[in-house]
Design a protein around this motif. Structure first.
Motif, mmCIF file in Angstrom:
data_model
loop_
_atom_site.group_PDB
_atom_site.id
_atom_site.type_symbol
_atom_site.label_atom_id
_atom_site.label_comp_id
_atom_site.label_asym_id
_atom_site.label_seq_id
_atom_site.Cartn_x
_atom_site.Cartn_y
_atom_site.Cartn_z
ATOM 1 N N PHE A 31 0.823 -1.209 0.000
ATOM 2 C CA PHE A 31 0.000 0.000 0.000
ATOM 3 C C PHE A 31 0.862 1.266 0.000
ATOM 4 O O PHE A 31 0.518 2.262 -0.644
ATOM 5 C CB PHE A 31 -0.944 -0.005 1.209
ATOM 6 N N SER A 32 1.999 1.210 0.664
ATOM 7 C CA SER A 32 2.913 2.353 0.632
ATOM 8 C C SER A 32 3.470 2.558 -0.771
ATOM 9 O O SER A 32 3.651 3.693 -1.227
ATOM 10 C CB SER A 32 4.058 2.134 1.628
ATOM 11 N N GLY A 33 3.747 1.446 -1.453
ATOM 12 C CA GLY A 33 4.252 1.550 -2.827
ATOM 13 C C GLY A 33 3.248 2.179 -3.761
ATOM 14 O O GLY A 33 3.607 2.979 -4.636
ATOM 15 N N ILE A 34 1.979 1.850 -3.578
ATOM 16 C CA ILE A 34 0.928 2.473 -4.397
ATOM 17 C C ILE A 34 0.888 3.973 -4.132
ATOM 18 O O ILE A 34 0.816 4.790 -5.068
ATOM 19 C CB ILE A 34 -0.434 1.829 -4.083
ATOM 20 N N GLY A 35 0.983 4.355 -2.862
ATOM 21 C CA GLY A 35 1.005 5.781 -2.529
ATOM 22 C C GLY A 35 2.221 6.484 -3.096
ATOM 23 O O GLY A 35 2.126 7.610 -3.614
ATOM 24 N N LEU A 36 3.388 5.825 -3.039
ATOM 25 C CA LEU A 36 4.602 6.417 -3.592
ATOM 26 C C LEU A 36 4.493 6.601 -5.101
ATOM 27 O O LEU A 36 4.994 7.586 -5.658
ATOM 28 C CB LEU A 36 5.812 5.544 -3.257
ATOM 29 N N ALA A 37 3.861 5.646 -5.770
ATOM 30 C CA ALA A 37 3.677 5.778 -7.224
ATOM 31 C C ALA A 37 2.844 7.014 -7.557
ATOM 32 O O ALA A 37 3.143 7.746 -8.509
ATOM 33 C CB ALA A 37 3.013 4.518 -7.776
ATOM 34 N N GLY A 57 17.129 6.741 -1.814
ATOM 35 C CA GLY A 57 17.030 7.364 -0.504
ATOM 36 C C GLY A 57 16.266 6.486 0.473
ATOM 37 O O GLY A 57 16.555 6.464 1.677
ATOM 38 N N LEU A 58 15.301 5.722 -0.047
ATOM 39 C CA LEU A 58 14.565 4.781 0.800
ATOM 40 C C LEU A 58 15.490 3.685 1.315
ATOM 41 O O LEU A 58 15.365 3.232 2.457
ATOM 42 C CB LEU A 58 13.411 4.163 0.010
ATOM 43 N N ALA A 59 16.422 3.244 0.458
ATOM 44 C CA ALA A 59 17.371 2.220 0.895
ATOM 45 C C ALA A 59 18.253 2.747 2.022
ATOM 46 O O ALA A 59 18.558 2.028 2.985
ATOM 47 C CB ALA A 59 18.233 1.762 -0.285
ATOM 48 N N LEU A 60 18.666 4.010 1.924
ATOM 49 C CA LEU A 60 19.482 4.601 2.981
ATOM 50 C C LEU A 60 18.677 4.766 4.268
ATOM 51 O O LEU A 60 19.211 4.592 5.369
ATOM 52 C CB LEU A 60 20.030 5.956 2.516
ATOM 53 N N LEU A 61 17.395 5.101 4.117
ATOM 54 C CA LEU A 61 16.538 5.214 5.307
ATOM 55 C C LEU A 61 16.419 3.855 5.995
ATOM 56 O O LEU A 61 16.490 3.761 7.235
ATOM 57 C CB LEU A 61 15.159 5.736 4.904
ATOM 58 N N ILE A 62 16.248 2.806 5.201
ATOM 59 C CA ILE A 62 16.180 1.449 5.763
ATOM 60 C C ILE A 62 17.490 1.113 6.481
ATOM 61 O O ILE A 62 17.494 0.494 7.556
ATOM 62 C CB ILE A 62 15.890 0.429 4.651
ATOM 63 N N ALA A 63 18.620 1.522 5.884
ATOM 64 C CA ALA A 63 19.918 1.262 6.511
ATOM 65 C C ALA A 63 20.022 1.969 7.861
ATOM 66 O O ALA A 63 20.541 1.402 8.838
ATOM 67 C CB ALA A 63 21.037 1.728 5.583
ATOM 68 N N MET A 64 19.528 3.203 7.936
ATOM 69 C CA MET A 64 19.558 3.937 9.203
ATOM 70 C C MET A 64 18.703 3.243 10.262
ATOM 71 O O MET A 64 19.096 3.147 11.433
ATOM 72 C CB MET A 64 19.081 5.368 8.979
ATOM 73 N N ILE A 65 17.540 2.740 9.848
ATOM 74 C CA ILE A 65 16.689 2.008 10.788
ATOM 75 C C ILE A 65 17.410 0.743 11.266
ATOM 76 O O ILE A 65 17.348 0.373 12.448
ATOM 77 C CB ILE A 65 15.345 1.648 10.129
ATOM 78 N N GLY A 66 18.105 0.082 10.342
ATOM 79 C CA GLY A 66 18.858 -1.117 10.713
ATOM 80 C C GLY A 66 19.950 -0.815 11.724
ATOM 81 O O GLY A 66 20.151 -1.579 12.684
ATOM 82 N N ILE A 67 20.668 0.290 11.526
ATOM 83 C CA ILE A 67 21.717 0.672 12.480
ATOM 84 C C ILE A 67 21.098 0.944 13.852
ATOM 85 O O ILE A 67 21.616 0.509 14.890
ATOM 86 C CB ILE A 67 22.480 1.906 11.968
ATOM 87 N N ALA A 68 19.977 1.669 13.863
ATOM 88 C CA ALA A 68 19.313 1.981 15.133
ATOM 89 C C ALA A 68 18.861 0.709 15.836
ATOM 90 O O ALA A 68 19.042 0.562 17.060
ATOM 91 C CB ALA A 68 18.120 2.906 14.878
ATOM 92 N N ASN A 69 18.287 -0.237 15.085
ATOM 93 C CA ASN A 69 17.824 -1.488 15.692
ATOM 94 C C ASN A 69 18.984 -2.289 16.281
ATOM 95 O O ASN A 69 18.899 -2.825 17.397
ATOM 96 C CB ASN A 69 17.093 -2.341 14.650
#
Length: 526
Positions: A19-25, A406-418
């Motif tokens: 659903f997020s992908g549909i919104g991003l499109a 940029g989404l991939a980098l955001l995911i990476a930041m979440i991974g570092i935080a986790n």
């Protein structure tokens, strides 16, 4: 239990992702329209298979990621929970197997890339892609091997007990450091690859316009569905500022039943505005056929061969009279007189204009625009404007890729935080003891931030190295298609290293605050 948990997490997260992908499109479409990168009218298409694939990929990847943790959980003996050793960190494992596996993958990938670039093989780009993936995986597997020395180097400028602890914490668990940095490495590598690829394309475009097109003015149709009327060329030729005007026509030539297309030129004028780098004088082309030299070799032809071709169902034989090097416009060239015998055409796809010596591009542009005033569909631009327009199209596509990456980098930041949060949970007693012997909340928070910053820079370093290697390999593999210039945007590469550290520091804000707020007595007793 763990597998079931991952199945539930994967299903819920995949549904949110779809659903997020549909919104991003939808947002992407609005954004592209806003910057002038027009998207055709009509509704967005959402196929059932899109939802199915999205859900399937998300669930399968999550399940696959849970297999190793599930096995580790299942191997814990029940009695271990009754002993204090249950919370103790196990002895570090040897990196020998990882080193062997990573080195093997890296060497296999490098060999595949070398074969693609140096050997005479078909599917070179696919071989480069496969080799690059193997190198990517190899570096990821070897990352723990590099974690200790790189962390030691990055931590040297850090002074005081806070810096020393941050450096040692980063070095003592190389697997955790590497796994934390891997997502950031992947994101940075992809961004660096796109940066190098885009810079190389822009440089090639600039070189192409300066070397292949001696023309001063370019003509094109505002609507690709329509051609430039022949009358426009007559009016331009009459202008006093114009020395030469040449029309280029593209026709649907067929060879052995396959449509390859042909570029029809005027041999008497084309040399003034376009550099084919041909083996013959094009003014002597006559009824012969020119073939791009790589295409000639790929198809097994030779100069002097007579081949059967077809234009609008009109079959005839033509003799290959020469070859040319340029790859920017087409691979087959006939004279317009030859094409006119078998193909009806009333306009041209492109027009190239050479100005009289002493006439500035601005003066020539004004003169040609005046000459084509009766043809509003004709777009007129100088050579510099045409090159800039081509580079702008590259920038628009790159901006799109940057947004997605940029989404991939955001995911990476979440991974570092986790990972940092889990690390703090594992080190609760250790952090409590540090607080008990005098470390302040501010220094505790700073220690976690420096750890995260070093992890971020470590991931960025690996990403820049891998992305640079990938960019070089792809650009080199496309040399035959005209991408001849490799450009390394050093400023951008340095920027991504800095941003890696910034991403790590930002990712640590919540974990650092959590570590600083630990209750000292409760932490010691944990």
């Amino acid at each position: 239990m763990v597998i079931s948990e991952s199945l539930i997490v994967g299903f819920i997260a995949s549904a949110i992702g779809v659903f997020s992908g549909i919104g991003l499109a939808m947002l992407l479409r609005v954004g592209l329209d806003a910057v002038g990168f027009g998207v055709p009218e009509g509704n967005l298409i959402l196929e059932p298979r899109t939802i199915l694939v999205g859900m399937s990929v998300g669930v399968i990847v999550t399940l696959a990621s849970a297999v190793i943790p599930a096995r580790k959980a299942a191997k814990i003996p029940p009695i271990a929970a009754m002993r204090s050793e249950a919370v103790e960190t196990s002895a570090p494992k040897s990196l020998r197997n990882r080193t062997i596996a990573g080195t093997t993958l890296g060497l296999a990938g490098a060999t595949a890339i070398a074969v693609a670039l140096l050997g005479e093989t078909t599917g070179g780009l696919m071989l480069v892609a496969g080799g690059s993936l193997a190198v990517f995986l190899g570096v990821t597997v070897l990352a723990p091997f590099f974690a200790k020395p790189i962390a030691a180097i990055l931590g040297k400028p850090l002074r005081g007990i806070v810096g020393q602890l941050a450096r040692e914490n980063t070095r003592r668990s190389p697997r955790r450091t590497a796994s934390t940095a891997s997502a950031l490495m992947i994101g940075v590598a992809l961004v660096v690859f796109v940066s190098i690829f885009a810079a190389s394309i822009k440089s090639t475009v600039s070189d192409t316009f300066s070397e292949a097109f001696p023309a001063d003015i370019f003509l094109a149709s505002a609507n690709p569905s329509f051609e430039i009327p022949l009358g426009a060329f007559d009016d331009i030729a009459d202008a006093a500022e114009v020395a030469t005007v040449s029309a280029i026509v593209f026709a649907p030539l067929e060879i052995e039943g396959e449509e390859v297309g042909v570029m029809a030129v005027d041999p008497t004028t084309i040399n003034e505005v376009y550099n084919f780098r041909s083996t013959i004088d094009i003014t002597t082309l006559g009824s012969g056929l020119l073939v791009q030299q790589d295409t000639l070799a790929d198809e097994g032809y030779a100069v002097g061969d007579v081949i059967a071709v077809e234009l609008q169902e009109n079959a005839f034989d033509v003799t290959i009279t020469g070859t040319f090097e340029d790859v920017n416009m087409g691979t087959y060239v006939l004279s317009q007189d030859t094409v006119s015998e078998y193909y009806d055409w009333s306009g041209a796809a492109i027009g190239l204009v050479k100005l009289v010596d002493g006439v500035t591009p601005e003066e020539g542009l004004a003169s040609v625009e005046a000459a084509t005033s009766e043809f509003p569909a004709v777009e007129v631009s100088t050579a510099a404007q045409a090159a800039a327009d081509a580079e702008t199209q590259v920038d628009l596509l790159v901006s799109l890729f940057y947004g997605l990456l940029g989404l991939a980098l955001l995911i990476a930041m979440i991974g570092i935080a986790n990972t940092l949060t889990l690390s703090i949970a594992e080190r609760t007693r250790e952090i409590g003891l540090l607080r008990a012997v005098g470390m302040s909340r501010a220094k505790t928070s700073a220690m976690i931030r420096w750890e995260a910053t070093m992890i971020g820079v470590f991931g960025a370093i690996l990403g820049v190295l891998v992305g640079t290697a990938l960019g070089w390999a792809v650009v080199a593999s496309l040399a035959d298609q005209g991408l001849s210039t490799l450009i390394l945007p050093w400023g951008q590469l340095g920027m991504w290293l800095v941003l890696g550290g910034v991403a790590g520091a930002l990712s640590s804000l919540r974990p650092a605050r959590k570590a600083a707020k630990l209750d000292v007595l409760a932490a010691i007793a944990s």
